[in-house]
Design a protein around this motif. Structure first.
Motif, mmCIF file in Angstrom:
data_model
loop_
_atom_site.group_PDB
_atom_site.id
_atom_site.type_symbol
_atom_site.label_atom_id
_atom_site.label_comp_id
_atom_site.label_asym_id
_atom_site.label_seq_id
_atom_site.Cartn_x
_atom_site.Cartn_y
_atom_site.Cartn_z
ATOM 1 N N ILE A 298 0.841 -1.205 0.000
ATOM 2 C CA ILE A 298 0.000 0.000 0.000
ATOM 3 C C ILE A 298 0.872 1.249 0.000
ATOM 4 O O ILE A 298 0.615 2.211 -0.731
ATOM 5 N N LEU A 299 1.933 1.232 0.797
ATOM 6 C CA LEU A 299 2.860 2.369 0.839
ATOM 7 C C LEU A 299 3.508 2.579 -0.539
ATOM 8 O O LEU A 299 3.605 3.715 -1.029
ATOM 9 N N ASN A 302 0.859 3.854 -2.997
ATOM 10 C CA ASN A 302 0.542 5.243 -2.670
ATOM 11 C C ASN A 302 1.625 6.178 -3.215
ATOM 12 O O ASN A 302 1.331 7.213 -3.830
ATOM 13 N N CYS A 306 0.851 8.765 -6.230
ATOM 14 C CA CYS A 306 1.044 10.186 -5.911
ATOM 15 C C CYS A 306 2.039 10.818 -6.889
ATOM 16 O O CYS A 306 1.890 11.976 -7.287
ATOM 17 N N PRO A 349 -4.381 7.590 -6.184
ATOM 18 C CA PRO A 349 -3.853 6.838 -5.028
ATOM 19 C C PRO A 349 -4.958 6.139 -4.239
ATOM 20 O O PRO A 349 -4.796 4.999 -3.790
ATOM 21 N N THR A 350 -6.083 6.838 -4.090
ATOM 22 C CA THR A 350 -7.216 6.282 -3.335
ATOM 23 C C THR A 350 -7.739 5.011 -3.982
ATOM 24 O O THR A 350 -7.961 3.994 -3.311
ATOM 25 N N ILE A 353 -5.194 2.031 -3.584
ATOM 26 C CA ILE A 353 -5.168 1.446 -2.231
ATOM 27 C C ILE A 353 -6.423 0.623 -1.995
ATOM 28 O O ILE A 353 -6.371 -0.480 -1.430
ATOM 29 N N LEU A 409 -12.680 4.325 -0.073
ATOM 30 C CA LEU A 409 -11.513 3.883 0.696
ATOM 31 C C LEU A 409 -11.787 3.941 2.189
ATOM 32 O O LEU A 409 -11.407 3.032 2.951
ATOM 33 N N SER A 413 -11.893 0.577 4.534
ATOM 34 C CA SER A 413 -10.897 0.541 5.612
ATOM 35 C C SER A 413 -11.572 0.245 6.951
ATOM 36 O O SER A 413 -11.046 -0.525 7.767
ATOM 37 N N ASN A 433 2.456 6.859 5.252
ATOM 38 C CA ASN A 433 1.594 7.274 4.141
ATOM 39 C C ASN A 433 1.284 8.767 4.200
ATOM 40 O O ASN A 433 1.145 9.419 3.163
ATOM 41 N N ILE A 437 1.897 11.836 1.306
ATOM 42 C CA ILE A 437 0.933 12.889 0.948
ATOM 43 C C ILE A 437 1.555 14.270 1.141
ATOM 44 O O ILE A 437 1.408 15.166 0.290
ATOM 45 N N THR A 440 4.022 14.957 -1.608
ATOM 46 C CA THR A 440 3.320 15.298 -2.848
ATOM 47 C C THR A 440 2.846 16.748 -2.821
ATOM 48 O O THR A 440 3.002 17.484 -3.807
#
Length: 490
Positions: A298-299, A302, A306, A349-350, A353, A409, A413, A433, A437, A440
């Protein structure tokens, strides 16, 4: 060892052919942009095409998914014949309905009082409906060919069809009916080639309506959830198009252009990543190892998505200008499509994930939770887009889609946390994470300042320089912030 090398070569060939195909898809879009720009004619085509795609995507994806497990055993041969016969009888019936009531369907879907628009869209629906039916048959043939390890052949056929489409498109310009016609022709040729290679395999088909066959009943039970899962996404796309149809002329075309660009990222990057990650998670020995790997992936995803968002912000306008800005396509069109695409890119990204979280549910044999989540988000997408379109027009439609993506998401989650015990460090996960962000955001601010200081008139030079600046700034900040993404062992 040799088998692994062969698999690796085959995968590389598939990816390479996919990339080349997407290049020709972009060339096709560029030619269409130069011919039609953002116009009522292209809106009419895109509306008719979206209606056809919506209907036949249910059939194509569902059939290709369900039929593959039953191809293993010859005992299922009769059931497969019945299943194909029944599904495509329904598909053909829908085609007849579409062709018969095409005018009424366009009036209902388009919400337009323009006789000119209704006439063009209803005429084009003849071409797109037949094309949609053929495409659903191709999806069936594709599934069978891939079951027989004909991955490369199938992708070569698709590549050839796209090359031929581009060549034919160059012969005649500014005729929307010709555009619809050559798409139909290339789809037909695509189908013929698929049938040719299908006949060379061991697959045989005979018409059968024996509805009492038990295996056929099992296939139908599997088909409907698969069909509905596919339909959830298609409903969202259709609703966005129907809302755009009620906005000023060119809104559907603008949305289609932006979606084409963003879809390329999903096809080339997200599709390959999820295909790579899913089996690796399945092979983990226990839930703890699986979740720790999931957190790392996931990292990584992401960070990659991004970066794609940052690249689109830095160079997207220049890329759209180079691809589309000629003929009927103006610089004003470029700006609008860039802004619409940028809003859609924010949710990259959303979406990525969320797809990884869905895969974890699938590993644990839970397909119901992601399905329910998809239905809920599609409903929210409709509500958000409808309300926001009243105040912000087309921008409201895509903002609604982005908000629905964030909600998706969030909800999955929450369900993840409720359903599974958490084995990874949540605080560290959120912190790492969060850093991506923040990196970015800082990169976007830094790029904005640089773009105001360094003015570049050439789109091509701007694309290269801004893209280079984006990569350097992003990687430098990742290093300064000591992001864990640089230390991942996948």
């Amino acid at each position: 060892m040799n088998n692994n090398i062969n698999v690796f070569k085959q995968l590389n060939t598939m990816i390479l052919l996919t990339i080349i195909t997407q290049v020709f898809v972009l060339i096709k879009s560029a030619i269409v942009a130069s011919y039609f720009g953002i116009s009522a004619e292209l809106d009419a085509f895109n509306l008719a095409n979206r209606i056809s795609t919506f209907i036949y995507s249910f059939i194509g994806a569902g059939v290709s998914t369900v039929i593959i497990p039953y191809l293993r055993d010859t005992v299922n041969k009769k059931a497969i014949n019945i299943f194909i016969t029944v599904i495509y009888t329904i598909g053909f019936t829908l085609l007849v309905i579409l062709l018969t009531f095409r005018g009424e369907i366009i009036i209902l879907a388009g919400g337009s009082s323009s006789n000119y628009f209704i006439e063009i869209a209803s005429n084009i629906l003849v071409f797109t409906a037949i094309t949609g039916f053929i495409e659903s048959l191709i999806r069936l043939a594709k599934g069978v060919l891939e079951f027989n390890d004909k991955f490369t052949v199938q992708r070569l056929i698709v590549l050839f069809s796209n090359i031929l489409l581009v060549v034919m498109l160059l012969l005649v310009n500014n005729n929307i009916y010709y555009y619809a016609f050559i798409i139909l022709v290339t789809a037909g040729l695509n189908f013929i080639f698929h049938i040719y290679y299908l006949k060379k395999s061991s697959f045989e088909y005979k018409i059968s309506y024996n509805l009492k066959n038990q295996s056929f009943k099992e296939m139908m039970v599997l088909f409907f959830p698969t069909m509905l899962s596919t339909g959830v996404h298609q409903i969202s796309l259709l609703i966005d198009t129907l809302i755009a149809a009620r906005l000023p002329i060119g809104s559907i075309s603008t949305l289609t252009y932006a979606n084409t660009i963003i879809s390329m990222v999903n096809i080339l990057l997200l599709g390959n990543i999820t295909s790579f990650v899913y089996p690796k998670l399945v092979k983990k020995n226990n839930s703890k190892d699986r979740q720790n790997s999931l957190a790392d992936y996931i990292l990584l995803v992401n960070a990659l998505m991004c970066f794609m968002l940052l690249l689109f912000y830095s160079s997207g306008r220049e890329a759209i200008s180079i691809l589309f800005e000629r003929g009927e396509f103006t610089s004003e069109n470029t700006l609008i499509i860039f802004l619409v695409g940028l809003i859609l890119a924010i949710s990259l990204p959303t979406n990525a994930i969320r797809e990884l979280l869905y895969r974890y549910f699938y590993i644990n044999k839970d397909t119901f939770t992601p399905f329910v989540n998809s239905i809920l988000i599609s409903m929210l997408n409709i509500v958000f887009s409808l309300i926001l379109s009243i105040y912000y027009g087309l921008f409201g439609v895509v903002i609604g889609t982005a908000l629905a993506s964030f909600s998706s998401l969030l909800f999955i989650s929450i369900r993840f946390k409720k359903k599974f015990p958490i084995y990874f460090n949540i605080k560290e996960f959120a912190y790492e994470n969060g850093k991506i962000i923040a990196i970015t955001g800082l990169s976007i601010i830094t790029l904005s300042l640089l773009k105001n200081i360094i003015i570049i008139e050439s789109s091509l030079i701007g694309l290269i320089i801004h893209g280079l600046f984006a990569a350097i700034i992003y990687l430098l900040l990742i290093k300064i912030f000591r992001s864990k993404v640089l230390k991942l062992k996948l």
